[in-house]
Scaffold this motif. Sequence first.
Motif, PDB file in Angstrom:
ATOM      1  N   CYS A   1     -28.457  35.708 -27.824  1.00  0.00           N
ATOM      2  CA  CYS A   1     -29.621  35.262 -28.266  1.00  0.00           C
ATOM      3  C   CYS A   1     -31.368  36.686 -28.123  1.00  0.00           C
ATOM      4  CB  CYS A   1     -30.720  34.128 -28.734  1.00  0.00           C
ATOM      5  SG  CYS A   1     -30.912  33.218 -26.488  1.00  0.00           S
ATOM      6  N   THR A   2     -32.579  36.665 -28.418  1.00  0.00           N
ATOM      7  CA  THR A   2     -33.042  37.455 -28.418  1.00  0.00           C
ATOM      8  C   THR A   2     -33.764  37.320 -26.881  1.00  0.00           C
ATOM      9  OG1 THR A   2     -34.362  37.048 -30.772  1.00  0.00           O
ATOM     10  CG2 THR A   2     -35.696  38.573 -28.933  1.00  0.00           C
ATOM     11  N   VAL A   3     -33.912  36.378 -26.153  1.00  0.00           N
ATOM     12  CA  VAL A   3     -34.321  36.781 -24.833  1.00  0.00           C
ATOM     13  C   VAL A   3     -33.581  37.033 -23.987  1.00  0.00           C
ATOM     14  CG1 VAL A   3     -32.938  34.232 -24.022  1.00  0.00           C
ATOM     15  CG2 VAL A   3     -35.480  35.214 -22.701  1.00  0.00           C
ATOM     16  N   GLY A   4     -31.796  37.416 -24.503  1.00  0.00           N
ATOM     17  CA  GLY A   4     -31.015  38.219 -23.733  1.00  0.00           C
ATOM     18  C   GLY A   4     -31.054  39.359 -23.900  1.00  0.00           C
TER      19      GLY A   4
ATOM     20  N   ALA B   1     -31.264  26.692 -25.750  1.00  0.00           N
ATOM     21  CA  ALA B   1     -31.484  25.964 -26.160  1.00  0.00           C
ATOM     22  C   ALA B   1     -31.184  26.808 -27.494  1.00  0.00           C
ATOM     23  CB  ALA B   1     -33.335  26.224 -25.994  1.00  0.00           C
ATOM     24  N   ASP B   2     -30.860  28.155 -27.889  1.00  0.00           N
ATOM     25  CA  ASP B   2     -30.331  28.994 -29.048  1.00  0.00           C
ATOM     26  C   ASP B   2     -28.992  28.350 -29.047  1.00  0.00           C
ATOM     27  OD1 ASP B   2     -32.501  30.488 -31.149  1.00  0.00           O
ATOM     28  OD2 ASP B   2     -31.408  31.714 -31.272  1.00  0.00           O
ATOM     29  N   ILE B   3     -28.561  28.266 -28.924  1.00  0.00           N
ATOM     30  CA  ILE B   3     -27.315  27.077 -28.990  1.00  0.00           C
ATOM     31  C   ILE B   3     -26.012  28.356 -29.411  1.00  0.00           C
ATOM     32  CG2 ILE B   3     -25.929  25.154 -30.563  1.00  0.00           C
ATOM     33  CD1 ILE B   3     -28.186  24.509 -30.646  1.00  0.00           C
ATOM     34  N   VAL B   4     -26.195  30.168 -28.645  1.00  0.00           N
ATOM     35  CA  VAL B   4     -25.794  30.587 -28.747  1.00  0.00           C
ATOM     36  C   VAL B   4     -24.679  31.046 -27.888  1.00  0.00           C
ATOM     37  CG1 VAL B   4     -27.299  31.914 -29.395  1.00  0.00           C
ATOM     38  CG2 VAL B   4     -27.476  31.842 -26.862  1.00  0.00           C
ATOM     39  N   PRO B   5     -23.572  31.364 -28.370  1.00  0.00           N
ATOM     40  CA  PRO B   5     -22.368  31.149 -27.690  1.00  0.00           C
ATOM     41  C   PRO B   5     -22.092  31.828 -26.040  1.00  0.00           C
ATOM     42  CG  PRO B   5     -21.528  32.456 -29.160  1.00  0.00           C
ATOM     43  CD  PRO B   5     -23.207  32.375 -29.278  1.00  0.00           C
ATOM     44  N   LEU B   6     -21.982  30.423 -24.915  1.00  0.00           N
ATOM     45  CA  LEU B   6     -22.122  30.747 -23.677  1.00  0.00           C
ATOM     46  C   LEU B   6     -20.854  31.363 -23.439  1.00  0.00           C
ATOM     47  CD1 LEU B   6     -23.811  27.140 -22.451  1.00  0.00           C
ATOM     48  CD2 LEU B   6     -24.160  29.498 -23.313  1.00  0.00           C
TER      49      LEU B   6
ATOM     50  N   GLY C   1     -21.191  25.010 -23.504  1.00  0.00           N
ATOM     51  CA  GLY C   1     -21.451  24.730 -24.064  1.00  0.00           C
ATOM     52  C   GLY C   1     -20.785  25.381 -25.261  1.00  0.00           C
ATOM     53  N   THR C   2     -22.016  25.864 -26.603  1.00  0.00           N
ATOM     54  CA  THR C   2     -21.116  26.661 -27.415  1.00  0.00           C
ATOM     55  C   THR C   2     -20.015  27.809 -27.735  1.00  0.00           C
ATOM     56  OG1 THR C   2     -23.169  27.024 -28.898  1.00  0.00           O
ATOM     57  CG2 THR C   2     -21.475  27.934 -30.171  1.00  0.00           C
ATOM     58  N   ALA C   3     -18.866  27.715 -27.763  1.00  0.00           N
ATOM     59  CA  ALA C   3     -17.884  28.829 -27.125  1.00  0.00           C
ATOM     60  C   ALA C   3     -17.431  28.540 -26.060  1.00  0.00           C
ATOM     61  CB  ALA C   3     -18.191  30.122 -27.754  1.00  0.00           C
ATOM     62  N   ASN C   4     -18.241  27.278 -25.266  1.00  0.00           N
ATOM     63  CA  ASN C   4     -17.363  27.285 -23.861  1.00  0.00           C
ATOM     64  C   ASN C   4     -17.283  25.969 -24.041  1.00  0.00           C
ATOM     65  OD1 ASN C   4     -16.070  27.981 -21.342  1.00  0.00           O
ATOM     66  ND2 ASN C   4     -17.948  27.551 -20.489  1.00  0.00           N
ATOM     67  N   PRO C   5     -16.202  24.767 -24.416  1.00  0.00           N
ATOM     68  CA  PRO C   5     -17.235  23.474 -24.587  1.00  0.00           C
ATOM     69  C   PRO C   5     -16.585  22.126 -23.362  1.00  0.00           C
ATOM     70  CG  PRO C   5     -15.387  23.467 -25.938  1.00  0.00           C
ATOM     71  CD  PRO C   5     -15.518  24.797 -25.599  1.00  0.00           C
TER      72      PRO C   5
END
Length: 617
Positions: free
Chosen positions: A248-251, A284-289, A533-537
Amino acid sequence: MKKQWILPEIKDSQLVELLARELHLPLPIASLLVSRGFTTLEEASSFLEPRLANLRPPEEIPGISLAVERLHTALQKKERIVLYGDYDVDGISSLALLCRVLKAMGAGSVDCFIPERAREGYGLSIAGVEHCLTSFQPSLIVAVDCGTNSINEAKLIRERGVDLIVVDHHELASDSVENTCTYLVNPQKTKVLPFRRNETQCETDEARGTQNFDLGCISTYCPSQDSSPTQHSSSLPQIAVDGYHYLCTVGLIFKLCHALLKRLPNPDLDLRRYLDLVALGTVADIVPLVGENRIFVRYGLRQLANSQWAGVRALIKVAEIKPPFTAMDIGYKLGPRINAAGRLSSAQEALTLLLSDDATEAARIARHLDIRNRERQTIERAVTLEAEEWVTKHLDPVNQKSIVLGNAGWHQGVVGIVASRLTKRWHRPTLVIGFDEQGRGKGSGRSIEGFSLVEALEHCSPLLDAFGGHAMAAGLTLQESRLEELRHAFEKAANHFLKEEDLIPRLKLQAEVDFKEIDFDWLDTQDRLAPFGTANPQPLFIAYSVRPIKEPRILKEKHLRLEFASQQGAPIAAIFFNGAMDPLPEAPWDIAFTLERNSYQGRTTIQLQVVALREAE
């Protein structure tokens, strides 16, 4: 809604045993890793022990080197820089991170600007750009978390003699700002969309040779020529690093700061201390962890416990959370409080919090954001109730594959949350729109697996004023008079892309567990898979043919407390939220569950959280 149970498949038993033996894992955890695509001991070990040293050179990201040179010039000449951001957590944390780093590197003048949602809209807008240029008269604007497809706005900025850097992760249309803006940092540049769409933000060492830069931690490790990243798959906990599409953008801002710090070394600036801000926006942006996001969040959660930022410490206090922190603490406690400001009015207050170095000021702002979050929850509950009543009355679940609804007076700051709740309950792509007194509507969409919202909205584009976003979440604007037409067009798109089986929610179980095997060592091993999180539930386990050792106890008229036997003699407690809403089948049961630690009054116990329960098969 009845779910389809997807049972664990038989895995490569030799590989499972190898991972269990060499990595000291319980067999179910080793089996889970194999099911998620790990094929070697090295891959699994790297996943379980993510390291900052494994971050790749930031210059691999398209556009970063040019952006760094422009920022370098601005720093050297003490130019006036304005950071133009979005008002969600990703946008706000990105602004705070870049602003703090630029100031630490000696920037002459750095200001932040967030457009007002009601008057200036999302992201880069003509009204927002005019306001920004008039207020600050910068020579350089850095747009973060917005701007990728804002062609007219980019042209306006260029006509005023101002340079524009765009750092964004949203998908590119074929006519993005890439041909208008010299400095575009967006990993999606390697996968341009084949269709045109308007932009509406939604609620997502070539330059320096082989020089190494040491942050006291972060090196520019670059794998050998013959190394090959794990193949991309949404079900795997590794995503190919070529392209960095998952950041995401902060990354991206962190990578930009890393590259800038290589260009202008500063021994007093340690980027590790900023990873709590990166973790906030990423979760918070729910991108893949996965990939570098996993590294950012793993170390960012640790840094959160020792944050140097007064605003972050104050936010933790009002949220009443304690370390060790988890991704859920950000997703359910910190993130909503930061988001509350932008959802209900201006996000400037949340940004001020993250930029504050005054503990008294930070405590005051954090308390106010906590109040705003409670107000947001009240508004959200009211809109959700009305929306649920409408769906219950109008949805034909046999013949309809989508949900589109809107109403005058629905607060536009909560429609995304409401859409998410409706999608989860009905398992259908959903659009929720709030209209103002002039009939102008702003809405949000949420989707299900296998249905891309941006592709569907492209089919509806003649009806829309603007739209944009991702496959699973999108934003849109339209006139109230076109709502019924949109409902029919969106349903047509859903019929085109979705099959009947796509409308059945799937319960993807990952390993079988015997309750008698579960102890705290088992939980410690599960922690090595985090952050979840997303992609690593979080792992969803199944236990077959189990019986409770006593009658279920009803809690708050709708939940159930269950107890099962364990090897240690003391029973294992289980909580089944909303389990009392329907009659239980006759035991024995098959149970789908996650494993948790439950801390209460200074005592920590093992607890199962039951996700689903059925008669044993």
